[in-house]
Design an enzyme around this catalytic site. Sequence first.
Site, PDB file in Angstrom:
ATOM      1  N   LYS A 191       0.771  -1.238   0.015  1.00  0.00           N
ATOM      2  CA  LYS A 191       0.067   0.162  -0.013  1.00  0.00           C
ATOM      3  C   LYS A 191       0.853   1.275  -0.152  1.00  0.00           C
ATOM      4  CE  LYS A 191      -4.376  -1.318   1.670  1.00  0.00           C
ATOM      5  NZ  LYS A 191      -5.633  -1.077   2.709  1.00  0.00           N
ATOM      6  N   LYS A 201      -4.447 -10.007  -6.323  1.00  0.00           N
ATOM      7  CA  LYS A 201      -5.868 -10.357  -5.923  1.00  0.00           C
ATOM      8  C   LYS A 201      -6.834  -9.385  -6.057  1.00  0.00           C
ATOM      9  CE  LYS A 201      -5.337  -7.893  -1.701  1.00  0.00           C
ATOM     10  NZ  LYS A 201      -6.002  -7.322  -0.565  1.00  0.00           N
ATOM     11  N   LYS A 227     -10.638  -3.824  -3.487  1.00  0.00           N
ATOM     12  CA  LYS A 227     -11.464  -2.470  -3.207  1.00  0.00           C
ATOM     13  C   LYS A 227     -10.654  -1.378  -3.913  1.00  0.00           C
ATOM     14  CE  LYS A 227     -13.403  -3.598   1.244  1.00  0.00           C
ATOM     15  NZ  LYS A 227     -12.474  -3.312   2.291  1.00  0.00           N
TER      16      LYS A 227
HETATM   17  P1  TYM Z   1     -10.557  -5.893   3.932  1.00  0.00           P
HETATM   18  O1  TYM Z   1     -11.817  -4.912   4.476  1.00  0.00           O
HETATM   19  O2  TYM Z   1      -9.714  -5.448   3.043  1.00  0.00           O
HETATM   20  O3  TYM Z   1     -11.101  -7.442   3.580  1.00  0.00           O
HETATM   21  C1  TYM Z   1     -12.581  -7.828   4.266  1.00  0.00           C
HETATM   22  C2  TYM Z   1     -12.233  -9.516   4.399  1.00  0.00           C
HETATM   23  O4  TYM Z   1     -12.220 -10.082   2.773  1.00  0.00           O
HETATM   24  C3  TYM Z   1     -11.073 -10.694   2.607  1.00  0.00           C
HETATM   25  N1  TYM Z   1     -10.584 -10.454   1.076  1.00  0.00           N
HETATM   26  C4  TYM Z   1     -10.644 -11.251   0.177  1.00  0.00           C
HETATM   27  N2  TYM Z   1     -10.533 -12.428   0.346  1.00  0.00           N
HETATM   28  C5  TYM Z   1     -10.651 -13.382  -0.844  1.00  0.00           C
HETATM   29  N3  TYM Z   1     -10.182 -12.738  -2.079  1.00  0.00           N
HETATM   30  C6  TYM Z   1      -9.787 -11.368  -2.226  1.00  0.00           C
HETATM   31  N4  TYM Z   1      -9.350 -11.220  -3.204  1.00  0.00           N
HETATM   32  C7  TYM Z   1     -10.141 -10.630  -0.905  1.00  0.00           C
HETATM   33  N5  TYM Z   1      -9.831  -9.430  -0.782  1.00  0.00           N
HETATM   34  C8  TYM Z   1     -10.109  -9.178   0.525  1.00  0.00           C
HETATM   35  C9  TYM Z   1     -10.084 -10.100   3.337  1.00  0.00           C
HETATM   36  O5  TYM Z   1      -8.891 -10.944   3.781  1.00  0.00           O
HETATM   37  C10 TYM Z   1     -10.715 -10.006   4.646  1.00  0.00           C
HETATM   38  O6  TYM Z   1     -11.135 -11.139   5.433  1.00  0.00           O
HETATM   39  N6  TYM Z   1      -7.514  -5.681   8.076  1.00  0.00           N
HETATM   40  C11 TYM Z   1      -8.762  -6.412   7.474  1.00  0.00           C
HETATM   41  C12 TYM Z   1      -9.823  -5.876   8.353  1.00  0.00           C
HETATM   42  C13 TYM Z   1      -9.776  -6.090   9.749  1.00  0.00           C
HETATM   43  C14 TYM Z   1      -9.916  -7.302  10.386  1.00  0.00           C
HETATM   44  C15 TYM Z   1      -9.639  -7.162  11.633  1.00  0.00           C
HETATM   45  C16 TYM Z   1     -10.271  -8.618   9.987  1.00  0.00           C
HETATM   46  C17 TYM Z   1      -9.742  -5.163  10.839  1.00  0.00           C
HETATM   47  N7  TYM Z   1      -9.676  -5.642  12.032  1.00  0.00           N
HETATM   48  C18 TYM Z   1      -9.765  -8.179  12.718  1.00  0.00           C
HETATM   49  C19 TYM Z   1     -10.266  -9.725  10.981  1.00  0.00           C
HETATM   50  C20 TYM Z   1     -10.004  -9.429  12.080  1.00  0.00           C
HETATM   51  C21 TYM Z   1      -9.051  -5.816   6.183  1.00  0.00           C
HETATM   52  O7  TYM Z   1      -8.608  -4.756   5.573  1.00  0.00           O
HETATM   53  O8  TYM Z   1     -10.058  -6.460   5.440  1.00  0.00           O
END
Ligand code: TYM
Length: 327
Positions: A113, A195, A198
């Site tokens: 990032k 991957k 967003k």
């Molecule tokens: P975030 O908001 O980017 O994504 C949310 C969830 O979606 C999964 N994900 C994917 N899974 C499969 N293929 C993809 N291309 C893909 N892109 C995203 C992510 O792995 C995630 O599970 N840091 C985290 C949010 C967070 C969190 C937490 C998660 C904050 N605190 C505590 C678990 C526990 C994040 O940015 O997810």
Amino acid sequence: MLKPRIFSGVQPSGNLHIGNYLGAITQFVALQNNYDCIFCVVDLHAITVLQDPDSLRKRIIEVARLFLTAGIDPKKSIIFQQSDVPAHAELSWILNTVARMSDLKKMTQFKDKSGREEANVSAGLFAYPVLMAADILLYETEVVPVGDDQVQHVELTRDLAKRFNHQFKETLTIPKAKILKSGARIMGLDDPTKKMSKSAESEYSRIELLDEPSVAMKKIMRATTDSGSEVKYDYKNKPGISNLLTIHSLLSGKDIKTLEKEFVNKGYGDFKKAVANEVKLFLTKFQAKYNEIDDIDARKILDDGAKRARPIAKKTLKKVKEEIGLN
Ligand code: TYM
């Protein structure tokens, strides 16, 4: 008997896509019967990069509505907004004193990032995994369902909890990440070696959950495929087709071997049409449900969730403060 605790979060930082849904949210829904689940709209994570205030407000509610649409049941699970529970920011600060610069410098998401702009990104983006550790550790979480890209952050959470428990008394529960065998890493449609995300610039890289179904179909038809013409799962040599096979399989419930047989002697064109159709069917049904959920109801569910989350978080924070001598 107490059920084991699950915690996971989703950032309201952009439009949610089928990668978020297939890799993470479907797990949340499946796990809520056998675990004590807490799902969080992690708005404090989202602001580690600049957000437009009105869009952020809108997206927080949108993520809550998407959770409900997917089938998260607020009677079974807690759904809440991270900034409504101040203990997250507080424990995060404390854990910043446990984390090392060297731990955080290893995080691939930060490297991706920040790119070459490292000097100009926020300190919050650097400390982001520590806030994530606080989220997880506050609730004595045992299992963290995520996509593959978050596994490194859960590993860091484990390390921080162990270090804290070693420096002070055994206080924090050590969590484990849970990823799906299929769907943990849905790839970009335009570049299946990266991957689906967003924040990728091209909208053609992802299918958003609120995409107009006809637009989503076009995105599938435009997806990058590979050389050759055989519809076969082979991620190394055919990443584009393999990704589309995974998407089809997860949406239709057919396994990949069955799909390969179905498309023997048919070309990529026929296969893409079938994937596009599957995506259209899914989005049409999903969005009909989404449109039945009201913003005001979603807000109430978040408020109620925060009320239920606060005492759990407070209890852990109190223990942590006692251990380190703050009270
Ligand atoms: P975030 O908001 O980017 O994504 C949310 C969830 O979606 C999964 N994900 C994917 N899974 C499969 N293929 C993809 N291309 C893909 N892109 C995203 C992510 O792995 C995630 O599970 N840091 C985290 C949010 C967070 C969190 C937490 C998660 C904050 N605190 C505590 C678990 C526990 C994040 O940015 O997810």
